[in-house]
Design a protein around this motif. Structure first.
Motif, PDB file in Angstrom:
ATOM      1  N   ARG A 176       1.334   2.082   0.547  1.00  0.00           N
ATOM      2  CA  ARG A 176       1.874   3.444   0.642  1.00  0.00           C
ATOM      3  C   ARG A 176       1.925   3.907   2.099  1.00  0.00           C
ATOM      4  NH1 ARG A 176      -1.763   5.958  -2.035  1.00  0.00           N
ATOM      5  NH2 ARG A 176      -2.811   6.949  -0.275  1.00  0.00           N
ATOM      6  N   HIS A 177       0.860   3.580   2.867  1.00  0.00           N
ATOM      7  CA  HIS A 177       0.847   3.957   4.284  1.00  0.00           C
ATOM      8  C   HIS A 177       2.009   3.295   5.033  1.00  0.00           C
ATOM      9  CE1 HIS A 177      -2.626   6.449   4.483  1.00  0.00           C
ATOM     10  NE2 HIS A 177      -3.510   5.507   4.217  1.00  0.00           N
ATOM     11  N   VAL A 178       2.219   2.021   4.772  1.00  0.00           N
ATOM     12  CA  VAL A 178       3.291   1.299   5.475  1.00  0.00           C
ATOM     13  C   VAL A 178       4.652   1.900   5.132  1.00  0.00           C
ATOM     14  CG1 VAL A 178       4.487  -0.917   5.679  1.00  0.00           C
ATOM     15  CG2 VAL A 178       1.984  -0.851   5.651  1.00  0.00           C
ATOM     16  N   SER A 179       4.861   2.188   3.856  1.00  0.00           N
ATOM     17  CA  SER A 179       6.124   2.808   3.443  1.00  0.00           C
ATOM     18  C   SER A 179       6.334   4.151   4.126  1.00  0.00           C
ATOM     19  CB  SER A 179       6.146   2.973   1.923  1.00  0.00           C
ATOM     20  OG  SER A 179       7.326   3.634   1.504  1.00  0.00           O
ATOM     21  N   ASP A 180       5.270   4.952   4.181  1.00  0.00           N
ATOM     22  CA  ASP A 180       5.358   6.263   4.836  1.00  0.00           C
ATOM     23  C   ASP A 180       5.650   6.121   6.326  1.00  0.00           C
ATOM     24  OD1 ASP A 180       2.741   7.956   2.898  1.00  0.00           O
ATOM     25  OD2 ASP A 180       4.860   7.564   2.478  1.00  0.00           O
ATOM     26  N   ARG A 200       8.772   7.700   8.306  1.00  0.00           N
ATOM     27  CA  ARG A 200       8.565   8.680   9.373  1.00  0.00           C
ATOM     28  C   ARG A 200       9.170   8.218  10.703  1.00  0.00           C
ATOM     29  NH1 ARG A 200       3.711  12.350   8.884  1.00  0.00           N
ATOM     30  NH2 ARG A 200       3.351  12.572   6.669  1.00  0.00           N
ATOM     31  N   LEU A 201       9.129   6.905  10.952  1.00  0.00           N
ATOM     32  CA  LEU A 201       9.677   6.391  12.208  1.00  0.00           C
ATOM     33  C   LEU A 201      11.182   6.152  12.120  1.00  0.00           C
ATOM     34  CD1 LEU A 201       6.929   3.825  13.323  1.00  0.00           C
ATOM     35  CD2 LEU A 201       7.089   6.265  13.764  1.00  0.00           C
ATOM     36  N   ASN A 202      11.717   6.317  10.918  1.00  0.00           N
ATOM     37  CA  ASN A 202      13.149   6.106  10.708  1.00  0.00           C
ATOM     38  C   ASN A 202      13.552   4.678  11.077  1.00  0.00           C
ATOM     39  OD1 ASN A 202      15.722   6.885   9.887  1.00  0.00           O
ATOM     40  ND2 ASN A 202      16.317   7.539  11.952  1.00  0.00           N
ATOM     41  N   VAL A 203      12.720   3.709  10.673  1.00  0.00           N
ATOM     42  CA  VAL A 203      13.016   2.290  10.890  1.00  0.00           C
ATOM     43  C   VAL A 203      12.916   1.569   9.553  1.00  0.00           C
ATOM     44  CG1 VAL A 203      12.202   2.316  13.276  1.00  0.00           C
ATOM     45  CG2 VAL A 203      10.595   1.772  11.434  1.00  0.00           C
ATOM     46  N   ARG A 204      13.492   0.365   9.509  1.00  0.00           N
ATOM     47  CA  ARG A 204      13.533  -0.363   8.237  1.00  0.00           C
ATOM     48  C   ARG A 204      12.582  -1.548   8.178  1.00  0.00           C
ATOM     49  NH1 ARG A 204      20.003  -0.756   6.617  1.00  0.00           N
ATOM     50  NH2 ARG A 204      20.379   1.498   6.554  1.00  0.00           N
ATOM     51  N   THR A 205      12.141  -2.028   9.327  1.00  0.00           N
ATOM     52  CA  THR A 205      11.358  -3.261   9.340  1.00  0.00           C
ATOM     53  C   THR A 205      10.038  -3.073  10.070  1.00  0.00           C
ATOM     54  OG1 THR A 205      12.286  -4.063  11.436  1.00  0.00           O
ATOM     55  CG2 THR A 205      13.505  -4.585   9.407  1.00  0.00           C
TER      56      THR A 205
END
Length: 382
Positions: A349-353, A357-362
């Motif tokens: 969940r943290h990684v997804s958030d 928040r950083l507006n990045v995909r990878t």
């Protein structure tokens, strides 16, 4: 208890007129003093609690043989002293209270005294001493929450903190019990659990503030609302709630809580792009924490920095910053879970958030962000 806060305290004030007139026997006087102050503390009527506790101290000075009253009097005084930022004195009063009450016929009354001792130790980061005091309170039948759960959160033991505060909330069904736990529950749930759950708890606290108009409750509701809004990326809205809480806390003379509000203001300013104001608030918060001896808060606040998103609209939480550093170090989610003592689901969940928040995909893009902002090697704790 039925929600008529104003009328209830009018009646209690009338009762105190009889007490302070000296027309009652010592036993009845002590009982009424303690009952009224206990109600003030339960419903966070801080100004009244401070006034009547001061009066009770004077009365107890002339009643040295009534150990039960003098002991309970010192507990109330310790709680007020903690709010006032006089932690050395609060610790001494709580220690004396614990000794006196254990010498009386009802030893379990010493439980709250040990809890107040635990609070002083927790605020200073003396974890072992705080743990011993909380355990002593528990042995005497007093639930050491929310202090123990907040300490576990400060220590980085997030899941135990969340489990403890949830259990405590489930065990109370009266309004005073909820008022005692809800502010901490919002903070812990926001850091560890679901943002939706935190908002639901915040709404409950806001309902309490509307029903029970005590200043301390309104301040706690405003602070909780600001925390949830900042977490949701709505920092501009949070500033008005922060301002409301600060105005109340100045009147309540609560320096530790005011310092925490400066940290919250710094986070909101970072999120809205006002880095100069954020730095000023951060530095002032550190100064206040240092004066109080609030070493854990001072350390965490010292690590606060402008970890802005690509759009400059949000700030990563400390835990998210820590997870991002481990991502940048090449760890997988299961490895991060093992490193931080979290469940893999929590890390997922943290990684997804973080990616959102950083507006990045990878993860690679997130790593690039960490390198750009100097997050690798920072050693930020959760």
């Amino acid at each position: 208890m039925r929600g008529d806060y104003v009328r209830g305290f009018e009646l209690l004030d009338e009762a105190m007129v009889s007490v302070t007139s000296g027309r009652l026997s010592p036993i009845v006087t002590g009982l009424v003093y303690c009952s009224v102050i206990e109600i003030c503390q339960k419903f966070h009527a801080t100004s009244r609690a401070r006034e009547w506790t001061s009066a009770l101290i004077g009365w107890c000075a002339g009643q040295p043989d009534i150990v039960a009253f003098t002991g309970r009097c010192l507990i109330h005084r310790a709680e007020i002293l903690i709010l006032d930022g006089h932690w050395d004195e609060a610790g001494r009063e709580a220690s004396v209270a614990s000794i006196r009450l254990q010498q009386g016929p009802s030893k379990h009354h010493a439980g709250p005294a040990f809890y107040q001792k635990g609070e002083v130790f927790r605020l200073r980061g003396q974890w072992d001493e705080a743990d011993a005091a909380y355990r002593a309170a528990s042995r005497l039948g007093f639930d050491p929450q929310p202090g123990l759960a907040l300490m576990r959160l400060q220590q980085g033991h997030e899941q135990p903190a969340l489990s403890a505060i949830r259990r405590a909330l489930q065990s109370v069904d009266d309004m005073p019990g909820k008022l005692r736990l809800l502010p901490a529950a919002v903070e812990i749930t926001l850091a560890v659990g679901s943002a939706d759950d935190a908002w639901e708890l915040c709404e409950t606290l806001r309902d309490c503030a509307r029903q029970y108009s005590a200043d301390a409750v309104r301040a706690a509701a405003a602070e909780a609302t600001a925390r949830v809004l900042i977490h949701a990326g709505r920092a501009a809205e949070a500033l008005a709630h922060i301002r409301r809480a600060v105005e109340i806390l100045w009147d309540l003379r609560a320096p530790y809580h005011l310092a925490r509000m400066r940290v919250l203001t710094a986070r909101a300013c970072l999120a809205t792009g006002d880095t100069e104001a954020a730095q000023t608030e951060r530095d002032e918060a550190i100064r206040l924490f240092r004066e109080l001896g609030a070493h854990p808060d001072e350390a965490v606040t010292g690590k606060l920095r402008a970890t802005m998103t690509a759009t400059g609209s949000e700030v990563l939480t400390l835990r998210q910053t820590q997870v991002l550093r481990l991502i940048a170090s090449g760890l997988t989610n299961p490895e991060i879970a093992g490193e931080l003592g979290l469940s893999q689901r929590t890390v997922d969940r943290h990684v997804s958030d973080i990616l959102t928040r950083l507006n990045v995909r990878t993860r690679a893009a997130a790593t690039a962000f960490a390198v750009e902002h100097g997050l690798i090697g920072m050693g930020v704790s959760g």
